[in-house]
Write a protein that holds these residues in place. Structure first.
Motif, short mmCIF file in Angstrom:
data_model
loop_
_atom_site.label_atom_id
_atom_site.label_comp_id
_atom_site.label_asym_id
_atom_site.label_seq_id
_atom_site.Cartn_x
_atom_site.Cartn_y
_atom_site.Cartn_z
N GLN A 1 0.83 -1.21 0.00
CA GLN A 1 0.00 0.00 0.00
C GLN A 1 0.87 1.26 0.00
O GLN A 1 0.56 2.24 -0.69
CB GLN A 1 -0.93 0.01 1.23
CG GLN A 1 -1.89 -1.16 1.33
CD GLN A 1 -2.87 -1.25 0.18
OE1 GLN A 1 -2.51 -1.64 -0.93
NE2 GLN A 1 -4.10 -0.89 0.45
N GLN A 2 1.94 1.23 0.77
CA GLN A 2 2.86 2.38 0.81
C GLN A 2 3.47 2.62 -0.57
O GLN A 2 3.59 3.77 -1.02
CB GLN A 2 3.98 2.13 1.83
CG GLN A 2 3.51 2.08 3.27
CD GLN A 2 3.24 3.47 3.86
OE1 GLN A 2 2.12 3.92 3.89
NE2 GLN A 2 4.28 4.12 4.31
N PHE A 3 3.83 1.56 -1.23
CA PHE A 3 4.42 1.71 -2.57
C PHE A 3 3.38 2.25 -3.55
O PHE A 3 3.67 3.15 -4.34
CB PHE A 3 4.96 0.37 -3.07
CG PHE A 3 5.65 0.48 -4.41
CD1 PHE A 3 6.97 0.87 -4.48
CD2 PHE A 3 4.96 0.21 -5.59
CE1 PHE A 3 7.61 1.00 -5.72
CE2 PHE A 3 5.58 0.33 -6.82
CZ PHE A 3 6.91 0.72 -6.89
N THR A 4 2.18 1.72 -3.49
CA THR A 4 1.10 2.17 -4.38
C THR A 4 0.85 3.66 -4.23
O THR A 4 0.61 4.37 -5.22
CB THR A 4 -0.19 1.38 -4.07
OG1 THR A 4 0.01 -0.01 -4.35
CG2 THR A 4 -1.36 1.90 -4.90
N LEU A 5 0.94 4.17 -3.01
CA LEU A 5 0.64 5.58 -2.75
C LEU A 5 1.88 6.48 -2.85
O LEU A 5 1.80 7.67 -2.56
CB LEU A 5 0.00 5.72 -1.37
CG LEU A 5 -1.38 5.07 -1.22
CD1 LEU A 5 -1.85 5.14 0.21
CD2 LEU A 5 -2.39 5.74 -2.15
N GLY A 6 3.00 5.91 -3.28
CA GLY A 6 4.17 6.73 -3.52
C GLY A 6 4.93 7.14 -2.27
O GLY A 6 5.68 8.12 -2.30
N ALA B 1 13.76 -1.92 -3.51
CA ALA B 1 14.60 -1.57 -4.66
C ALA B 1 13.83 -0.68 -5.64
O ALA B 1 14.37 0.30 -6.18
CB ALA B 1 15.08 -2.84 -5.36
N ARG B 2 12.57 -0.99 -5.86
CA ARG B 2 11.75 -0.16 -6.76
C ARG B 2 11.55 1.24 -6.19
O ARG B 2 11.48 2.22 -6.94
CB ARG B 2 10.39 -0.84 -7.00
CG ARG B 2 10.50 -2.12 -7.81
CD ARG B 2 9.16 -2.81 -7.95
NE ARG B 2 8.23 -2.01 -8.74
CZ ARG B 2 6.96 -2.34 -8.94
NH1 ARG B 2 6.46 -3.43 -8.37
NH2 ARG B 2 6.19 -1.58 -9.68
N ALA B 3 11.48 1.34 -4.87
CA ALA B 3 11.36 2.66 -4.24
C ALA B 3 12.62 3.49 -4.49
O ALA B 3 12.54 4.69 -4.76
CB ALA B 3 11.10 2.51 -2.75
N HIS B 4 13.77 2.84 -4.41
CA HIS B 4 15.03 3.55 -4.72
C HIS B 4 15.01 4.06 -6.15
O HIS B 4 15.44 5.20 -6.43
CB HIS B 4 16.22 2.62 -4.52
CG HIS B 4 16.70 2.52 -3.09
ND1 HIS B 4 17.26 3.59 -2.42
CD2 HIS B 4 16.70 1.48 -2.22
CE1 HIS B 4 17.59 3.21 -1.20
NE2 HIS B 4 17.26 1.93 -1.04
#
Length: 317
Positions: A11-16, A42-45
């Motif tokens: 959910q955190q990733f989905t919401l940026g 890794a995708r967040a980086h």
């Protein structure tokens, strides 16, 4: 069935909320959450503009196709030369073929990650048809993240009609997922449905969560407010997004600030907008706002060169 911890990370990733993800402590390597958490981190980086950190997270000897694909995307994003970019794209193409083989040992989730990350790279490389095919567009794929990226690709080529078709198809099988709501908001932001009210309401609802820090969402709401004519409120969102980014705006925030400056009060607005656009051009030369402006400027110069200014008429005696 994913754990509550992994659900929260997704959910955190989905919401940026990328900053919170890069600061996560990874679970034990023996945990079933280890690989998915590593992929999201890794995708967040990569999303934060640090592909080198993303690649450094992935073990060099990994055989996991999801981890290989995130490393491949990191190499593509980081590449400065065409040769390096092409090599990364070929690596992602090979992985896309590998997961379709009958002897592929990857789980459905891992295969989905490969398709999404490969499709992302293909789209960024301008290979739109290959990106859509990899993402399974039009094929009733039941990978909601792949649908979300296919929708973004369609919106980027001004085909909101096809984007909506993907969205409507996914509603047949997807639950009222947060990502499904985000897809609807993205389409609404482009089409202006109901005066952008759906998109604005979605972003506002998510930003009301006290545990969420997402400059990405603030920028999105700022854009929605610009489209609704709420320039002052939009500027406030964009300033807050810049603050959350450590004072240095990312490409999308800076682009929105450039537009907001041009729509603000008359005093100094042209100078402010020009300065911001110069900054955007220098720091993010491949941003669509920059490339579109340059294409139109070139077209104007080309047409102007063909136009002959007639001589001034003089009064006859």
């Amino acid at each position: 069935m994913e754990s509550p911890e992994l659900y929260h990370i997704k959910q955190q990733f989905t919401l940026g909320a990328y900053k919170s993800l890069v600061d996560l402590t990874l679970p034990d390597p023996s945990s079933p959450d280890y690989t998915p958490t590593l992929v999201y981190q890794a995708r967040a980086h990569i999303a934060l503009g640090d592909p080198a950190a993303a690649e450094a997270l992935v073990p060099a000897d990994t055989e996991n196709v999801a981890l290989k694909s995130v490393a491949g995307l990191a190499r593509f994003v980081a590449a400065d030369a065409d040769e390096a970019r092409d090599a990364a794209l070929e690596e992602l193409r090979d992985l896309s073929v590998e997961i379709e083989g009958e002897d592929a040992e990857a789980t459905p989730w891992e295969k989905g990650v490969v398709r999404v990350l490969a499709g992302t790279a293909f789209a960024r490389a301008g290979e739109i048809e290959e990106a859509l095919e990899t993402l399974g567009a039009g094929n009733d794929t039941q990978n909601l993240e792949a649908v979300a990226y296919a929708v973004q690709v369609y919106l980027s080529i001004n085909r909101p009609d096809l984007a909506r078709k993907e969205y409507e198809r996914s509603k047949r099988w997807a639950e009222d997922d947060l990502l499904l709501q985000l897809i609807e908001a993205s389409i609404g932001l482009v089409t202006g449905k109901d005066g952008y009210s759906d998109a604005h309401a979605f972003y506002t609802e998510q930003l009301a969560n006290p545990s969420l820090t997402s400059p990405h969402l603030l920028t999105a709401r700022g854009v929605a407010r610009l489209l609704r004519g709420e320039v002052s409120a939009a500027k406030s969102d964009l300033e807050e997004a810049q603050s959350q980014l450590g004072g240095k705006p990312d490409a999308e925030t800076l682009a929105a600030q450039t537009v907001a400056a041009g729509l603000g009060a008359q005093s100094h607005k042209s100078t402010d907008a020009d300065q911001l656009f110069s900054q955007l051009s220098a720091e993010f030369p491949s941003h669509p706002l920059v490339t579109d402006y340059e294409q139109k400027a070139d077209l104007f110069d080309e047409l102007a060169a063909k136009f002959t200014v007639p001589a001034l008429a003089t009064a006859s005696a």
